[in-house]
Design a protein around this motif. Structure first.
Motif, PDB file in Angstrom:
ATOM      1  N   LEU A  89       0.816  -1.214   0.000  1.00  0.00           N
ATOM      2  CA  LEU A  89       0.000   0.000   0.000  1.00  0.00           C
ATOM      3  C   LEU A  89       0.853   1.270   0.000  1.00  0.00           C
ATOM      4  N   MET A  90       1.986   1.244   0.707  1.00  0.00           N
ATOM      5  CA  MET A  90       2.724   2.485   0.958  1.00  0.00           C
ATOM      6  C   MET A  90       4.132   2.502   0.357  1.00  0.00           C
ATOM      7  N   ASP A  91       4.896   1.450   0.602  1.00  0.00           N
ATOM      8  CA  ASP A  91       6.314   1.429   0.204  1.00  0.00           C
ATOM      9  C   ASP A  91       6.500   1.361  -1.305  1.00  0.00           C
ATOM     10  N   GLY A 118       2.079  -4.616   8.633  1.00  0.00           N
ATOM     11  CA  GLY A 118       2.494  -3.309   8.118  1.00  0.00           C
ATOM     12  C   GLY A 118       1.456  -2.211   8.343  1.00  0.00           C
ATOM     13  N   PHE A 119       1.604  -1.159   7.576  1.00  0.00           N
ATOM     14  CA  PHE A 119       0.734   0.015   7.646  1.00  0.00           C
ATOM     15  C   PHE A 119      -0.739  -0.384   7.489  1.00  0.00           C
ATOM     16  N   GLU A 120      -0.994  -1.227   6.487  1.00  0.00           N
ATOM     17  CA  GLU A 120      -2.386  -1.575   6.173  1.00  0.00           C
ATOM     18  C   GLU A 120      -3.017  -2.353   7.329  1.00  0.00           C
ATOM     19  N   SER A 168      -1.230  11.347  16.491  1.00  0.00           N
ATOM     20  CA  SER A 168      -2.240  11.189  15.439  1.00  0.00           C
ATOM     21  C   SER A 168      -1.595  10.786  14.109  1.00  0.00           C
ATOM     22  N   ARG A 169      -0.360  11.215  13.897  1.00  0.00           N
ATOM     23  CA  ARG A 169       0.344  10.740  12.703  1.00  0.00           C
ATOM     24  C   ARG A 169       1.033   9.434  13.129  1.00  0.00           C
ATOM     25  N   TRP A 170       0.215   8.398  13.335  1.00  0.00           N
ATOM     26  CA  TRP A 170       0.688   7.209  14.022  1.00  0.00           C
ATOM     27  C   TRP A 170       1.653   6.359  13.197  1.00  0.00           C
ATOM     28  N   CYS A 171       1.724   6.584  11.872  1.00  0.00           N
ATOM     29  CA  CYS A 171       2.540   5.682  11.054  1.00  0.00           C
ATOM     30  C   CYS A 171       4.019   5.749  11.433  1.00  0.00           C
ATOM     31  N   SER A 172       4.557   6.949  11.647  1.00  0.00           N
ATOM     32  CA  SER A 172       5.983   7.047  11.968  1.00  0.00           C
ATOM     33  C   SER A 172       6.289   6.317  13.262  1.00  0.00           C
ATOM     34  N   SER A 173       5.436   6.496  14.278  1.00  0.00           N
ATOM     35  CA  SER A 173       5.729   5.862  15.559  1.00  0.00           C
ATOM     36  C   SER A 173       5.456   4.358  15.514  1.00  0.00           C
ATOM     37  N   LEU A 175       5.249   2.281  12.950  1.00  0.00           N
ATOM     38  CA  LEU A 175       5.928   1.467  11.939  1.00  0.00           C
ATOM     39  C   LEU A 175       7.438   1.637  11.910  1.00  0.00           C
ATOM     40  N   LYS A 176       7.923   2.685  12.561  1.00  0.00           N
ATOM     41  CA  LYS A 176       9.371   2.904  12.541  1.00  0.00           C
ATOM     42  C   LYS A 176       9.928   3.051  13.967  1.00  0.00           C
ATOM     43  N   ILE A 177       9.476   4.074  14.689  1.00  0.00           N
ATOM     44  CA  ILE A 177      10.102   4.383  15.983  1.00  0.00           C
ATOM     45  C   ILE A 177       9.924   3.233  16.980  1.00  0.00           C
ATOM     46  N   SER A 267      12.665  10.193  -0.422  1.00  0.00           N
ATOM     47  CA  SER A 267      12.506   8.765  -0.682  1.00  0.00           C
ATOM     48  C   SER A 267      11.934   8.130   0.570  1.00  0.00           C
ATOM     49  N   SER A 268      10.661   8.330   0.808  1.00  0.00           N
ATOM     50  CA  SER A 268      10.043   7.662   1.955  1.00  0.00           C
ATOM     51  C   SER A 268       8.954   6.777   1.381  1.00  0.00           C
ATOM     52  N   CYS A 269       7.763   6.752   1.986  1.00  0.00           N
ATOM     53  CA  CYS A 269       6.716   5.938   1.371  1.00  0.00           C
ATOM     54  C   CYS A 269       6.342   6.550   0.025  1.00  0.00           C
ATOM     55  N   MET A 270       6.107   5.696  -0.974  1.00  0.00           N
ATOM     56  CA  MET A 270       5.678   6.205  -2.279  1.00  0.00           C
ATOM     57  C   MET A 270       4.333   6.935  -2.140  1.00  0.00           C
ATOM     58  N   THR A 271       3.426   6.366  -1.365  1.00  0.00           N
ATOM     59  CA  THR A 271       2.098   6.972  -1.224  1.00  0.00           C
ATOM     60  C   THR A 271       1.975   7.668   0.140  1.00  0.00           C
ATOM     61  N   CYS A 272       3.013   8.395   0.512  1.00  0.00           N
ATOM     62  CA  CYS A 272       3.044   9.067   1.825  1.00  0.00           C
ATOM     63  C   CYS A 272       1.819   9.971   2.013  1.00  0.00           C
ATOM     64  N   ILE A 273       1.342  10.029   3.240  1.00  0.00           N
ATOM     65  CA  ILE A 273       0.180  10.877   3.557  1.00  0.00           C
ATOM     66  C   ILE A 273       0.477  12.362   3.356  1.00  0.00           C
ATOM     67  N   PHE A 274       1.748  12.715   3.256  1.00  0.00           N
ATOM     68  CA  PHE A 274       2.106  14.125   3.047  1.00  0.00           C
ATOM     69  C   PHE A 274       2.293  14.473   1.566  1.00  0.00           C
TER      70      PHE A 274
HETATM   71  S1  SF4 Z   1       6.736   8.313   4.915  1.00  0.00           S
HETATM   72 FE1  SF4 Z   1       4.720   9.249   5.214  1.00  0.00          FE
HETATM   73  S2  SF4 Z   1       3.226   7.583   5.184  1.00  0.00           S
HETATM   74 FE2  SF4 Z   1       5.258   6.654   5.388  1.00  0.00          FE
HETATM   75  S3  SF4 Z   1       5.490   6.366   7.584  1.00  0.00           S
HETATM   76 FE3  SF4 Z   1       6.390   8.369   7.116  1.00  0.00          FE
HETATM   77  S4  SF4 Z   1       4.732   9.895   7.362  1.00  0.00           S
HETATM   78 FE4  SF4 Z   1       3.808   7.832   7.304  1.00  0.00          FE
END
Ligand code: SF4
Length: 365
Positions: A89-91, A118-120, A168-173, A175-177, A267-274
């Motif tokens: 979905l994201m990478d 993962g994210f999904e 609220s931007r829970w993906c960084s925490s 899925l990564k942190i 170069s982060s997620c291809m479909t990044c929320i930002f």
């Molecule tokens: S790159 Fe974007 S979508 Fe992916 S984890 Fe970071 S903030 Fe979330």
């Protein structure tokens, strides 16, 4: 206030924050430094470079190599945002393999870690607990279950919210942190050892990152605890400009990673929320399935990624896509096996990618 007390309370602390650190002083000096350009890498037994596969983490690796680090202490960690359970979905789909090839090219080990599903999987959590973390270690893969005695089951059913707050931007925490922290906390090999944890943030990326300390105790530091685990977090390229980042890649003849060759600034997620409108327009043009899947989830949740309540397809329709001219990079972006070189071959010319210095919104800041 007397001159001496002004020196003691204002001038000297300010200077301590500003000077580069002679790291031999770490036991006597405060261990948080706003600036710490030069540290003694020989102090550490393990040096972990968080490797996203983007320019800043590659620059961090090249920089410590230039500083003369003992490469036998260095390892790369990469967090798979989509996990390994089948979600795409994201990478970028080549990113895991790109990191494998990068670690081969630098001859350093690479360990993946991810949140199961993962994210999904996390986004679809409904009245349930988050799934386990999966961590690769030198001894093999370990599964770290969640403590269901702490906290209640939760529901997400929406995309992370755009904003600096990691709650609220829970993906960084999520899925990564968190994955990185549990990986540090659950490996005996770090106990009683000095560990340096390197990440590639830069101050000029955002007002938030401008305030980061360059050297500080990592959240997993337990130097005075039973486990005696000393973990410093260091951001070697924090004060660098984008010019300096590209320059070190050019000097070492590292080919610009694929996302920049396609026009992405990060170069982060291809479909990044930002992602901004132009990036979504480009995804719709070249990777329509990926945009469609995101739009379907926005519809299902009744909540868009954009705060302006326009879904990604509407957002895309408001901008012109990039015209991707690098067809080799485009073809690579459609394959999960990375088959292009990491380093330029002899006689090849290094090329600044179209995404360099772009201000088009993409990636978290
Ligand atoms: S790159 Fe974007 S979508 Fe992916 S984890 Fe970071 S903030 Fe979330």
């Amino acid at each position: 206030m007397s001159l001496h007390s002004y020196d003691d309370t204002v001038v000297i602390p300010a200077l301590k924050r500003q000077v580069s650190v002679c790291h031999n002083q770490s036991e006597v000096a405060p261990d948080t430094f706003f600036f710490a350009e030069n540290i003694d890498l020989d102090l550490y037994e393990h040096i972990i470079v968080c490797m996203s596969g983007g320019k800043d983490s590659i620059a961090s690796l090249l920089h410590i190599q230039e500083m003369g680090v003992d490469m036998s202490k260095v390892e790369l960690w990469h967090h798979d945002v989509d996990g390994r359970e089948g979600s795409q979905l994201m990478d970028w789909i080549f990113m895991a393999d790109y990191n494998r090839k990068l670690s081969d090219a630098f001859n350093v080990p690479l360990y993946f870690s991810w949140l199961d599903g993962g994210f999904e999987g996390e986004m679809l959590k409904e009245k349930s607990y988050s799934r386990p973390h999966q961590i690769e270690t030198p001894e093999g893969q370990i599964t770290l279950a969640r403590n269901t005695k702490r906290g209640k089951p939760g529901t997400r059913l929406m995309f992370p919210q755009q904003g600096a707050s990691l709650a609220s931007r829970w993906c960084s925490s999520a899925l990564k942190i968190d994955v990185g922290r549990r990986s540090l906390n659950n490996q005996h090999r770090f106990e009683g050892k000095k560990v340096l944890f390197i990440t590639g943030e830069r101050r000029e990326e955002s007002a938030n990152r401008a305030k980061y300390n360059q050297l500080e105790r990592h959240a997993c530091d337990r130097r005075r605890g039973r486990k005696g685990r000393h973990v410093d977090a260091w951001r070697p390229v924090l004060n660098w400009s984008e010019e300096q980042i590209w320059d070190i890649l050019r000097r070492h003849r590292v080919v610009a990673p694929i996302p920049y060759r396609l026009g992405w600034a990060r170069s982060s997620c291809m479909t990044c929320i930002f992602n901004g409108a132009r990036i979504w327009a480009t995804i719709v043009k070249y990777f329509p399935e990926r945009a469609r899947k995101i739009a379907e989830y926005e519809e299902l949740f009744g909540k868009t990624i954009s705060r302006n309540k326009v879904n990604v397809l509407e957002l895309a329709s408001k901008a012109h896509p990039f015209e991707i001219e690098d067809l080799v990079a485009l073809e690579q972006s459609l394959s999960d096996t990375y088959s292009l070189p990491i380093f330029l071959k002899s006689g090849e010319r290094w090329i600044m990618p179209p995404g360099a210095f772009s201000k088009e919104g993409c990636g978290s800041l």
